[in-house]
Enzyme design. Structure first.
Site, mmCIF file in Angstrom:
data_model
loop_
_atom_site.group_PDB
_atom_site.id
_atom_site.type_symbol
_atom_site.label_atom_id
_atom_site.label_comp_id
_atom_site.label_asym_id
_atom_site.label_seq_id
_atom_site.Cartn_x
_atom_site.Cartn_y
_atom_site.Cartn_z
ATOM 1 C CB THR A 179 -7.109 -4.866 1.876
ATOM 2 O OG1 THR A 179 -6.167 -4.399 2.851
ATOM 3 C CG2 THR A 179 -7.063 -3.969 0.658
ATOM 4 N NE ARG A 223 -7.573 6.388 9.324
ATOM 5 C CZ ARG A 223 -6.864 6.312 8.220
ATOM 6 N NH1 ARG A 223 -5.586 5.975 8.262
ATOM 7 N NH2 ARG A 223 -7.425 6.568 7.048
ATOM 8 C CE1 TYR A 263 -0.456 9.017 4.019
ATOM 9 C CE2 TYR A 263 1.809 9.804 4.093
ATOM 10 C CZ TYR A 263 0.513 9.842 4.566
ATOM 11 O OH TYR A 263 0.183 10.718 5.577
ATOM 12 C CB THR A 298 -6.247 7.793 1.264
ATOM 13 O OG1 THR A 298 -6.183 6.726 2.221
ATOM 14 C CG2 THR A 298 -7.601 8.460 1.346
ATOM 15 C CD GLN A 336 -2.537 4.462 10.633
ATOM 16 O OE1 GLN A 336 -3.744 4.352 10.434
ATOM 17 N NE2 GLN A 336 -1.731 5.006 9.741
ATOM 18 C CD GLU A 377 -5.406 2.748 -0.504
ATOM 19 O OE1 GLU A 377 -4.557 2.234 -1.278
ATOM 20 O OE2 GLU A 377 -5.310 2.704 0.740
ATOM 21 C CG ASP A 409 -2.035 1.019 1.094
ATOM 22 O OD1 ASP A 409 -2.523 1.217 -0.028
ATOM 23 O OD2 ASP A 409 -2.433 1.598 2.119
ATOM 24 C CE LYS A 413 -3.273 2.059 7.200
ATOM 25 N NZ LYS A 413 -4.122 2.850 6.290
ATOM 26 C CE1 TYR A 456 3.365 7.756 12.518
ATOM 27 C CE2 TYR A 456 2.118 7.617 14.565
ATOM 28 C CZ TYR A 456 2.840 8.366 13.652
ATOM 29 O OH TYR A 456 3.023 9.698 13.864
ATOM 30 C CD GLU A 463 -6.011 4.391 4.347
ATOM 31 O OE1 GLU A 463 -5.428 5.078 5.209
ATOM 32 O OE2 GLU A 463 -5.425 3.561 3.620
ATOM 33 C CD GLU A 489 -7.608 13.142 3.712
ATOM 34 O OE1 GLU A 489 -7.373 14.157 3.041
ATOM 35 O OE2 GLU A 489 -7.772 12.021 3.204
ATOM 36 C CG ASP A 493 -5.329 -0.553 3.442
ATOM 37 O OD1 ASP A 493 -5.433 -1.775 3.623
ATOM 38 O OD2 ASP A 493 -4.378 0.120 3.886
ATOM 39 C CG HIS A 543 -4.591 10.717 2.476
ATOM 40 N ND1 HIS A 543 -5.661 10.645 3.340
ATOM 41 C CD2 HIS A 543 -3.730 9.730 2.842
ATOM 42 C CE1 HIS A 543 -5.459 9.656 4.203
ATOM 43 N NE2 HIS A 543 -4.293 9.084 3.918
ATOM 44 N NE ARG A 575 4.547 13.965 10.013
ATOM 45 C CZ ARG A 575 3.809 12.985 9.522
ATOM 46 N NH1 ARG A 575 3.529 11.927 10.253
ATOM 47 N NH2 ARG A 575 3.332 13.051 8.286
#
Length: 401
Positions: free
Chosen positions: A248, A228, A121, A335, A231, A192, A119, A244, A235, A190, A349, A224, A126, A135
């Site tokens: 899927t 959250r 990104y 995504t 995660q 995709e 997968d 994850k 992560y 997600e 989001e 996917d 996104h 962050r």
């Protein structure tokens, strides 16, 4: 390109997702019989195994198998020859008797034997929006993001076909006094597009973007599912893991590159030049409208052309270390999100990390609840016809504590 008229009348409607221009591949069964390969045309499925048995097409007997891997392994010249023959057989005015099955009578199966799943990104919208949540805006995009496709290796074993229920996972999450073992509270989707690899590459060798594009058999819708809260706790430093692995979901129909060729277009504007091994000689994305629903309500709409990296660039980067690819590998785009809130491809989001609820059928919502059904949709609009992908749905079952 205009509509190619078919002998199957339902395929000639302007709103039909499966006109003669499309001819997506899948695997189906009827009345408990063994799964075999087929092609969607209008509201019917052409039984390719029976076509081979009758001598109407030649795919070395691969269409009688319960996955498309062996057919894909025959190579692009055979893909093109079979598509040309199917177009001839299904054209308006063609006379050979054909083994057609009503879609309403068929059960769809996973179209490929998924050998590996990666997968990526690759949507700047996104990546930036999610990066802000974790962050802040100053460090939203990692420094390497605009230089190479970022991805992680997922679980091929949990890739399932549209309509398969997904169980809410249990997992470790961050608690006030330390980690807690709880059902996921922030379950997400997600939106995709998945690229299906139809050719092998050798270990220790690299493939160019042009070679990578030639290796892609086609595309499927892909959701996917993402836990959250699990995660967020797991992560760092190695990325997603159990958050994850719950499942899927992919659509049952693989839309080929040939069907999407008229819709080829450029993607998002580059923020800096890419290294030569990622250069594309022609645009690698498609003018493809996508969106998703929750319990039947349309939640978000976007377009595949917002992506920063194409599937061919992702595949070329995947082999840059000498990593071998296999027939049946699946590459998730990451995504797909546009710039607006109503163009988000994930609830993380759309709700600002759960701080700005959305309204679903009159009720405020932040993440997915038990019993919710998520559906993805996609289409490319031509002159009097459209190229559709069919449904990609999954309903959430309660966790098993």
């Amino acid at each position: 390109m205009a509509l190619l008229r078919s002998r199957v009348e339902s395929a000639n409607r302007p709103d039909c997702p499966f006109p003669l221009n499309n001819l997506p591949y899948g695997v189906f069964s009827v009345s408990g019989a063994a799964p075999r390969c087929g092609v969607a045309i209008g509201d019917m499925i052409l039984d390719l195994a029976e076509c081979e048995a009758c001598g109407l097409v030649d795919a070395d007997g691969t269409f009688a198998q319960p996955a498309l891997n062996s057919f894909m392994a025959l190579g692009r010249a055979r893909w093109d020859a079979v598509r040309a023959r199917l177009t001839e057989l299904l054209a308006e005015g063609a006379t050979p008797d054909l083994p057609l099955v009503a879609m309403s009578d068929a059960q769809m199966h996973l179209p490929i034997r998924v050998t590996e799943y990666t997968d990526f990104y690759a949507s700047k919208n996104h990546a930036f929006n999610v990066g802000v949540l974790f962050r802040g805006p100053e460090n939203a995009l990692p420094p390497q993001w605009t230089h190479m496709p970022i991805g992680y290796n997922g679980r091929a074993s949990s890739v399932v076909v549209s309509g398969t229920p997904i169980r809410r996972p249990m997992g470790q999450v961050r608690g006030e006094a330390g980690p807690e073992w709880v059902p996921c509270r922030r379950l997400d989707l997600e939106l995709e597009l998945g690229a299906v690899v139809g050719a092998d590459s050798e270990m220790g060798s690299r493939v160019s973007v042009e070679q990578a594009e030639a290796m892609i058999f086609g595309y499927v819708l892909l959701n996917d599912w993402s836990a959250r809260d699990i995660q967020a706790w797991e992560y760092q430093p190695l990325g997603p893991f159990q958050s994850k692995a719950l499942g899927t979901t992919i659509g049952a129909w693989i839309v080929t590159q040939a069907a999407l060729e008229p819709f080829r277009c450029a993607g998002a504007e580059r923020l800096n030049p890419l290294l030569p091994y990622l250069h594309e000689r022609r645009p690698g994305l498609y003018d493809l409208e996508l969106g998703w629903t929750m319990n039947g309500q349309v939640m978000g709409r976007t377009n595949y052309n917002v992506m920063y990296y194409s599937s061919a660039q992702q595949l070329a980067h995947h082999t840059s270390s000498g990593c071998p690819m296999r027939v049946g590998d699946l590459l998730g785009s990451g995504t797909i999100s546009g710039p607006g809130r109503d163009q988000a491809g994930a609830l993380l989001e759309m709700t600002g990390g759960g701080k700005a609820p959305v309204t679903v059928n009159g009720a405020p919502r932040t993440f997915i609840e038990d019993g919710d059904e998520i559906g993805l949709f996609a289409q490319a609009q031509g002159a009097g016809y459209r190229i559709g992908f069919g449904p990609c749905t999954g309903r959430i079952l309660p966790a098993q504590p």
